[in-house]
Design an enzyme around this catalytic site. Structure first.
Site, PDB file in Angstrom:
ATOM      1  NE  ARG A 194      -6.807  -0.094  -0.311  1.00  0.00           N
ATOM      2  CZ  ARG A 194      -7.476  -0.240   0.786  1.00  0.00           C
ATOM      3  NH1 ARG A 194      -6.895  -0.621   1.870  1.00  0.00           N
ATOM      4  NH2 ARG A 194      -8.768  -0.012   0.808  1.00  0.00           N
ATOM      5  CD  GLU A 231     -10.816  -2.016   2.992  1.00  0.00           C
ATOM      6  OE1 GLU A 231     -10.644  -1.615   4.162  1.00  0.00           O
ATOM      7  OE2 GLU A 231     -10.897  -1.253   2.020  1.00  0.00           O
ATOM      8  CG  HIS A 246     -14.927   2.340   1.296  1.00  0.00           C
ATOM      9  ND1 HIS A 246     -15.840   3.233   1.792  1.00  0.00           N
ATOM     10  CD2 HIS A 246     -13.735   2.694   1.816  1.00  0.00           C
ATOM     11  CE1 HIS A 246     -15.227   4.095   2.579  1.00  0.00           C
ATOM     12  NE2 HIS A 246     -13.932   3.789   2.604  1.00  0.00           N
ATOM     13  NE  ARG A 279     -12.690  11.574   2.125  1.00  0.00           N
ATOM     14  CZ  ARG A 279     -12.517  10.255   2.115  1.00  0.00           C
ATOM     15  NH1 ARG A 279     -13.568   9.451   2.083  1.00  0.00           N
ATOM     16  NH2 ARG A 279     -11.307   9.739   2.128  1.00  0.00           N
ATOM     17  CG  ASN A 303      -2.042   0.913   1.172  1.00  0.00           C
ATOM     18  OD1 ASN A 303      -2.070   1.783   0.300  1.00  0.00           O
ATOM     19  ND2 ASN A 303      -2.985   0.764   2.076  1.00  0.00           N
TER      20      ASN A 303
END
Ligand code: AMP
Length: 399
Positions: free
Chosen positions: A90, A385, A179, A238, A9
């Site tokens: 990723r 994940e 996601h 956000r 990642n």
């Protein structure tokens, strides 16, 4: 010699990695290299319950990969790099190119680069990570796992915005959704649990970033995030969806640029914008102590989640097999789940089993928090994940 797989990642100045043994899926070591490109770079390795910190100047991502491989060899996590059979990366954005994880070749890399305009914060680091790996581990399959891929099954009526069609055709303006790795993992778990493939689900991935996916007939039908992860639900920092006219208005009123406004919508809005805190635990404590802004922010947050559950409940024509809560808040905050259940119970016919709900995760990791006479099951299921990325990497690498 066991086969090993690396999961990467990469950020603009960091590289996280985990090394797994396959097919057992056992994690051998993970590491986090930070401040790549600075003179005070450092990294951490975690294995067998211990944590080792080291400082060393790391000039770029290629050198970060070299340092990582040196550590893997020195600590005997691998005896030779030939043991590494695949590397999973990723990647934020697969645009309309990718509906599943894919082996990276020159063409794929070119496409990922061309999508940097849609993922300007993430793609440069991710590309540097891929290029660093490809240079150092030339002959090892590299796999891209996209956050958007799972949502590519959405029908056009759900992914288009009602803007000039040329914005979509010429500039790629549409809903992509994010996601996806988590929603995919949960969908697979639910297929197992419900013992059927054509599941209808409403999946609430609620962490500091949050999105809901509507799964119809086993595939993604709609989701709350859009062209970017800014859309949809109110999140930790956000705004979620707002009137787009606010941008021009506030730009003129406050004399700030569009870039600055976008940054404030991403980092200074949502729960932190409303109440000065984005951590759900802190907000809940503040609210209990009488902080009115915290209470208001939480109520707006709950309503935002409820609004999309309601939309998807209707999109599925009330034929829902399960509503699932996952990610940091969805898995851990029973008070969050209780608040959502209180808002949807009357209309949908699902009832909360308070005892089971409150015993997750202290006694149970996952569970069905709806009563038996409910119209559908409401389930808490921890997302994973990393596991999904590992399995995709393993499967795609082997062809
Ligand atoms: P994530 O982005 O998935 O890691 O989720 C982060 C969010 O989960 C933060 O708002 C945390 O406050 C929340 N969270 C994590 N653990 C708990 C917990 N035990 N109880 C309530 N909220 C939690």
């Amino acid at each position: 010699m066991k086969d090993k797989y690396l999961i990467i990642n990469a950020g603009s100045s960091s590289l996280k990695f985990s090394l797994y043994e396959m097919p057992s899926t056992k994690e051998i070591v993970n590491g986090y290299i930070q401040k790549i490109g600075d003179s005070d770079s450092f990294y951490t390795l975690k294995y067998k319950g211990q944590k080792v910190d080291k400082e060393r100047e790391i000039k770029n991502h290629k050198q970060a990969v070299e340092v990582m491989l040196e550590e893997l060899k020195e600590n005997k996590f691998i005896t030779s790099i030939d043991e590494i059979k695949g590397v999973g990366h990723r990647v934020l954005h697969g645009g309309e190119y990718y509906s599943s994880s894919t082996l990276i070749d020159e063409e794929v890399l070119k496409n990922i680069k061309s999508l940097t305009k849609l993922g300007p914060l993430h793609h440069p680091g991710e590309i540097a990570g891929i290029e660093g790996m490809m240079e150092v581990l030339e002959n090892v399959p590299q796999v891209a796992v996209f956050d958007t891929a799972f949502h590519q099954t959405m029908p056009k009526k759900n992914y288009l915005y009602a803007v000039p069609y040329s914005w979509y055709k010429e500039n790629g303006v549409r809903k992509y959704g994010f996601h996806g790795t988590s929603h995919n993992y949960i969908t697979n778990k639910m297929k197992d649990h419900l013992k059927k493939d054509d599941v209808n689900l409403i999946i609430c991935h609620i962490g500091s970033g949050a999105s809901i996916a509507c799964i119809k007939g086993g595939v993604c039908y709609d989701t709350t995030m859009g062209l970017t992860p800014l859309d949809g639900l109110i999140m930790g920092t956000r705004s979620g969806s707002i009137d787009p006219s606010i941008l021009e208005y506030i730009s003129k009123e406050r004399g700030i640029s569009l870039e600055k406004i976008t940054e404030e919508l991403n980092k200074k809005s949502g729960l932190i914008g409303l109440a000065g805190k984005n951590d759900f635990r802190d907000l809940s404590k503040a609210s209990q102590k009488g902080d009115e802004k915290a209470t208001l922010a939480l109520n707006m947050f709950y309503n935002s989640v409820t609004k999309y559950i309601a939309q998807y409940y209707f999109e599925l024509e009330s034929e829902v097999d399960a509503l699932v809560f996952t990610a940091g808040i969805g898995e851990n905050a029973y008070i969050f789940r209780e608040n959502i259940m209180n808002r949807i119970s009357k209309a949908t016919g699902v009832k909360l089993d308070k005892e089971v709900n409150e015993s997750i995760p202290s006694k149970l990791e996952k569970g069905i928090i709806s009563t038996e006479d409910s119209s559908f099951e409401v389930i808490v299921e921890p997302t994973n994940e990393e596991y999904m990325i590992l399995m995709d990497t393993y499967n795609v690498s082997r062809g």
